[in-house]
Design a protein around this motif. Structure first.
Motif, PDB file in Angstrom:
ATOM      1  N   PHE A 351      16.559  -5.057  -8.576  1.00  0.00           N
ATOM      2  CA  PHE A 351      17.952  -5.475  -8.697  1.00  0.00           C
ATOM      3  C   PHE A 351      18.723  -4.470  -9.550  1.00  0.00           C
ATOM      4  O   PHE A 351      18.145  -3.735 -10.350  1.00  0.00           O
ATOM      5  CB  PHE A 351      18.045  -6.855  -9.360  1.00  0.00           C
ATOM      6  N   ALA A 352      20.027  -4.483  -9.378  1.00  0.00           N
ATOM      7  CA  ALA A 352      20.949  -3.818 -10.313  1.00  0.00           C
ATOM      8  C   ALA A 352      21.812  -4.909 -10.932  1.00  0.00           C
ATOM      9  O   ALA A 352      22.234  -5.841 -10.234  1.00  0.00           O
ATOM     10  CB  ALA A 352      21.822  -2.788  -9.596  1.00  0.00           C
ATOM     11  N   LYS A 357      34.148  -6.544 -16.654  1.00  0.00           N
ATOM     12  CA  LYS A 357      35.334  -6.874 -17.445  1.00  0.00           C
ATOM     13  C   LYS A 357      35.791  -8.302 -17.149  1.00  0.00           C
ATOM     14  O   LYS A 357      36.512  -8.908 -17.923  1.00  0.00           O
ATOM     15  CB  LYS A 357      36.462  -5.904 -17.117  1.00  0.00           C
ATOM     16  N   THR A 358      35.383  -8.802 -15.997  1.00  0.00           N
ATOM     17  CA  THR A 358      35.776 -10.149 -15.597  1.00  0.00           C
ATOM     18  C   THR A 358      35.102 -11.231 -16.427  1.00  0.00           C
ATOM     19  O   THR A 358      35.458 -12.408 -16.303  1.00  0.00           O
ATOM     20  CB  THR A 358      35.408 -10.373 -14.121  1.00  0.00           C
ATOM     21  N   GLY A 359      34.089 -10.880 -17.237  1.00  0.00           N
ATOM     22  CA  GLY A 359      33.458 -11.864 -18.112  1.00  0.00           C
ATOM     23  C   GLY A 359      32.251 -12.550 -17.517  1.00  0.00           C
ATOM     24  O   GLY A 359      31.781 -13.546 -18.074  1.00  0.00           O
ATOM     25  N   TRP A 360      31.747 -12.041 -16.405  1.00  0.00           N
ATOM     26  CA  TRP A 360      30.499 -12.543 -15.818  1.00  0.00           C
ATOM     27  C   TRP A 360      29.539 -11.369 -15.634  1.00  0.00           C
ATOM     28  O   TRP A 360      29.967 -10.210 -15.524  1.00  0.00           O
ATOM     29  CB  TRP A 360      30.753 -13.183 -14.441  1.00  0.00           C
ATOM     30  N   VAL A 361      28.252 -11.677 -15.562  1.00  0.00           N
ATOM     31  CA  VAL A 361      27.241 -10.674 -15.213  1.00  0.00           C
ATOM     32  C   VAL A 361      26.955 -10.779 -13.720  1.00  0.00           C
ATOM     33  O   VAL A 361      26.740 -11.886 -13.187  1.00  0.00           O
ATOM     34  CB  VAL A 361      25.948 -10.890 -16.021  1.00  0.00           C
ATOM     35  N   TYR A 362      26.954  -9.629 -13.040  1.00  0.00           N
ATOM     36  CA  TYR A 362      26.651  -9.583 -11.609  1.00  0.00           C
ATOM     37  C   TYR A 362      25.252  -8.988 -11.414  1.00  0.00           C
ATOM     38  O   TYR A 362      24.929  -7.952 -11.998  1.00  0.00           O
ATOM     39  CB  TYR A 362      27.679  -8.722 -10.865  1.00  0.00           C
ATOM     40  N   GLY A 369      22.739  -4.222  -2.041  1.00  0.00           N
ATOM     41  CA  GLY A 369      23.985  -4.458  -2.767  1.00  0.00           C
ATOM     42  C   GLY A 369      24.500  -5.883  -2.647  1.00  0.00           C
ATOM     43  O   GLY A 369      25.555  -6.213  -3.201  1.00  0.00           O
ATOM     44  N   GLN A 370      23.761  -6.740  -1.931  1.00  0.00           N
ATOM     45  CA  GLN A 370      24.195  -8.137  -1.781  1.00  0.00           C
ATOM     46  C   GLN A 370      24.048  -8.883  -3.101  1.00  0.00           C
ATOM     47  O   GLN A 370      23.058  -8.727  -3.812  1.00  0.00           O
ATOM     48  CB  GLN A 370      23.367  -8.831  -0.703  1.00  0.00           C
ATOM     49  N   LEU A 371      25.040  -9.735  -3.392  1.00  0.00           N
ATOM     50  CA  LEU A 371      25.030 -10.470  -4.646  1.00  0.00           C
ATOM     51  C   LEU A 371      23.879 -11.468  -4.673  1.00  0.00           C
ATOM     52  O   LEU A 371      23.751 -12.307  -3.778  1.00  0.00           O
ATOM     53  CB  LEU A 371      26.360 -11.198  -4.842  1.00  0.00           C
ATOM     54  N   HIS A 372      23.055 -11.385  -5.715  1.00  0.00           N
ATOM     55  CA  HIS A 372      21.979 -12.355  -5.916  1.00  0.00           C
ATOM     56  C   HIS A 372      22.445 -13.476  -6.838  1.00  0.00           C
ATOM     57  O   HIS A 372      22.149 -14.647  -6.599  1.00  0.00           O
ATOM     58  CB  HIS A 372      20.762 -11.662  -6.522  1.00  0.00           C
TER      59      HIS A 372
END
Length: 677
Positions: A351-352, A357-362, A369-372
């Protein structure tokens, strides 16, 4: 959806190796530097090797995790200060991370803003050589940009320059070998002079910075900056053999943007990336689109405000993820990504992950590159993504996070044992209001008014509130700060004199009040001024601007923001796979937000600097504060590193102590601590 043709043409007749600026080298006792061959295999293994720190991020995966194990939660309160080194001629904005080459003695290579590179005996703090580059376009004296570190390979050390170049330097002598001119061509057009005219402006920390280059498999990679000046961002692959350009990624791919909006679309790559070494993929942080208001750039504006993955060999696109598509709020994504491996449903995956800056960890799948997972919030959210009104700041709602964060360029750390990502965040409310602006080369291209709230209503001077950085027993109060200031480079409050500041002054190049240091401050186009006069003149201008700004924003000071918890920022431990926030250590409005990076160790200790002038140690799993060490009477914006010296039997921790990006007190300290086994 296709992403073809995102590579830029590289004209062969551009002055790629011609240097627009000037360099000065000063040498001390360079014989102290041991001959140690640093290979690419050494770079690959440095994350597992406790005796060195060869990459700014601690490893290709940028986990900032040390395997040295002398320092533990049980003994971290016994850390001793080895030395404090005062560098550069003026207090500055030191956000960097040194690299350490093992040997007898180990050698530290570090950059400080705006354009200084040092070789230092890491054991004693003695400066062995320094290299100063004067870019053709100066650095802002009022808000000097940060230098965030060098890169090394073999017998060469590499640093980025403020005019979009890279200098290769003999790491034993400080003498130059070659220069790569990243401004020699732009959008495929050769510069009329040595630099393209659209890439020339005075650099300041608000709009630019200089991150360490990345080196992998014979390729040196470097990004660009200047998104607030209406540029089109790019990311370069450069040959290590002479600095020849190999490929350039267009960060605003023309075929994915509407009309001609790509030409001034920003999306620069001004922060450090990470490499997944098995596949040879580099993950690039990308900045906000330009201008800040989005009416002139319809659509998602790929690749802005997120991360872009490309092959290191040829720059070919692999995937991208946007934290804030079609952004209006300066929610770019400069935080360096971290690559890690974990078991999910019985399968080992890569994973990466990064805080936005939005205040969440992605956290995204490294292959696709799909969001986990998007984490729980680590700072507060209020009216997030609310579109700003046109030319009406008064009716604009308070929004959180503000334009500084969540997390900005601060590099996070990851502990694979406890699966904990340690992040820093800012927690201020802000108002946005937009206005139309025309592009003009060399001028800012933003089109947004803003006002931030950094103090609660009815705050009283000197008031202490819950969440302040220090305890009652160890306050970073004005009396202590004054005491340290009166020492003029002596020991920090509560410490004994006799540090390397004094020792350094006894050497030819250890005293940063020598002329070469002053040239940094004089680095501007005004003839006849000496550094001191110019500095004072700039300060007067700034005071005038600040007075006017205060008058304009006074009306907002008495507006309550009931949702705001009145904390300026936070250090938090987060599980990037589940998104759970494990712990938060808040910093009140009075002391300011924590800046700079963090470091984790194999023994479960997290180190991080704070705005009150301290190096803090936390338990990585629980967030319990284990110890606090004085760095200086200024903010601590650097990113700590650690190494074990087998000849001394000690584990060291070093941090650049200059600060001032989000607090008033700037500094110029490199502080080194140790613990003997």
């Amino acid at each position: 959806m296709t992403y073809e043709s995102h590579l830029v043409e590289l004209p062969e007749d551009a002055p790629w190796n011609e240097k627009p600026g000037e360099s000065i080298v000063e040498q001390g006792d360079t014989d102290q530097i041991p001959e140690v061959d640093v290979t690419e295999e050494d770079l690959r293994q440095t994350g597992e090797e406790p005796t060195n720190w060869l990459l700014a991020g601690g490893s290709y995966e940028a986990q900032r995790h040390s395997t040295a194990d002398v320092i533990t939660p049980e003994n971290v309160d016994q850390l001793e200060n080895e030395y404090r080194l005062e560098v550069a001629d003026h207090p500055n904005d030191f956000q960097g991370s040194p690299v350490i080459v093992d040997g007898d003695p180990p050698i530290m290579y570090t950059t400080v803003g705006p354009d200084l590179l040092y070789a230092i005996n890491a054991r004693s703090g003695e400066i062995l050589w320094r290299h100063f580059y004067r870019p053709v376009v100066g650095a802002s004296d009022a808000t000097p940009p940060a230098e965030r570190g060098p890169a090394i390979l073999g017998d060469t050390v590499y640093k980025s320059t403020l005019d979009l170049g890279v200098i290769a330097i003999d790491r034993y002598t400080g003498e130059e070998r070659w220069y790569y001119n990243g401004a020699a061509a732009y959008r495929g057009e050769v510069a009329d002079d040595l630099m393209h005219e659209e890439l020339q402006w005075e650099r300041s920390r608000g709009t630019t910075s200089s991150f360490p280059p990345l080196i992998y498999d014979g390729m040196l990679m470097k990004g660009s900056f200047g998104g607030e000046f209406g540029v089109s961002g790019f990311f370069d692959g450069i040959s290590l053999d002479g600095g020849q350009p190999q490929w350039r990624v267009n960060m605003t791919p023309e075929h994915e943007w509407v009309g001609e909006s790509w030409q001034h679309g920003g999306a620069t790559a001004w922060a450090s990336g990470a490499v997944e070494p098995d596949e040879g993929t580099v993950v690039i942080p990308s900045a906000n689109p330009g201008p800040w208001y989005g009416t002139v750039r319809p659509g998602y504006n790929p690749y802005s405000c997120g991360k872009v993955a490309v092959n290191t060999s040829d720059g070919e696109y692999q995937w991208h993820h946007q934290d804030s598509p079609h952004d209006w709020w300066d929610y770019d994504s400069p935080s360096p990504p971290i690559v890690f491996e974990a078991d999910v449903d019985g399968e080992t995956r890569k994973f990466a992950t990064w805080p936005g800056k939005t205040g969440w960890v992605y956290t995204v799948d490294m292959e696709t590159g799909q969001l986990h997972q998007r984490s729980d919030e680590f700072v507060q959210h209020l009216n997030t993504f609310n579109l700003p009104p046109y030319d009406d700041l008064e009716s604009a709602p308070w929004i959180m996070p503000d334009l500084i964060g969540g997390t900005n360029p601060q590099p996070s750390a990851y502990d694979p044992e406890t699966q904990t990502l340690v992040v820093k965040g800012t927690n201020y409310p802000i108002k946005f209001s937009w206005f139309e602006v025309e592009y003009e080369a060399g001028q800012t291209y933003i089109g947004m008014d803003t006002v931030r709230k950094t103090e609660p209503v009815m705050a009283e001077e000197g008031e202490q509130r819950e969440g302040d950085e220090t305890t009652e027993e160890e306050p970073a109060d004005a009396e202590k700060a004054e005491e340290a200031g009166q020492r003029e480079g002596g020991a920090a409050p509560g410490e004994e004199d006799g540090n390397v500041t004094d020792t350094g002054n006894e050497t030819a190049i250890g005293n940063e009040t020598e002329p070469i240091g002053n040239e940094t401050a004089v680095d501007n186009e005004t003839e006849g001024d000496d550094g001191g006069d110019l500095h004072e003149e700039r300060e007067r201008e700034d005071e005038g601007d600040n007075d006017e700004e205060e008058d304009e924003t006074q009306q907002f000071q008495n507006e309550e923001v009931p949702a705001w918890n009145e904390n300026a920022g936070v250090i938090a431990g987060i599980d990037p796979l589940t998104g759970d926030v494990k712990w938060q250590s808040w910093f009140s409005w009075k002391v300011g937000p924590p800046w700079g990076g963090s470091l984790t160790t194999a023994t479960g200790v997290t180190f991080a600097g704070g705005p009150g002038g301290y190096l803090h140690a936390f338990d990585t799993e629980t967030g319990e504060r284990l110890s606090t060490n004085v760095v200086g009477n200024h903010g601590v914006d650097g990113a700590p590193v650690s190494w074990y010296d087998p000849n001394e039997g000690k584990q060291y921790v070093a941090i650049q102590g200059g600060g001032g990006n989000q607090v008033e007190e700037e500094g110029n300290t490199i502080a080194v601590y140790s613990l003997e086994e």
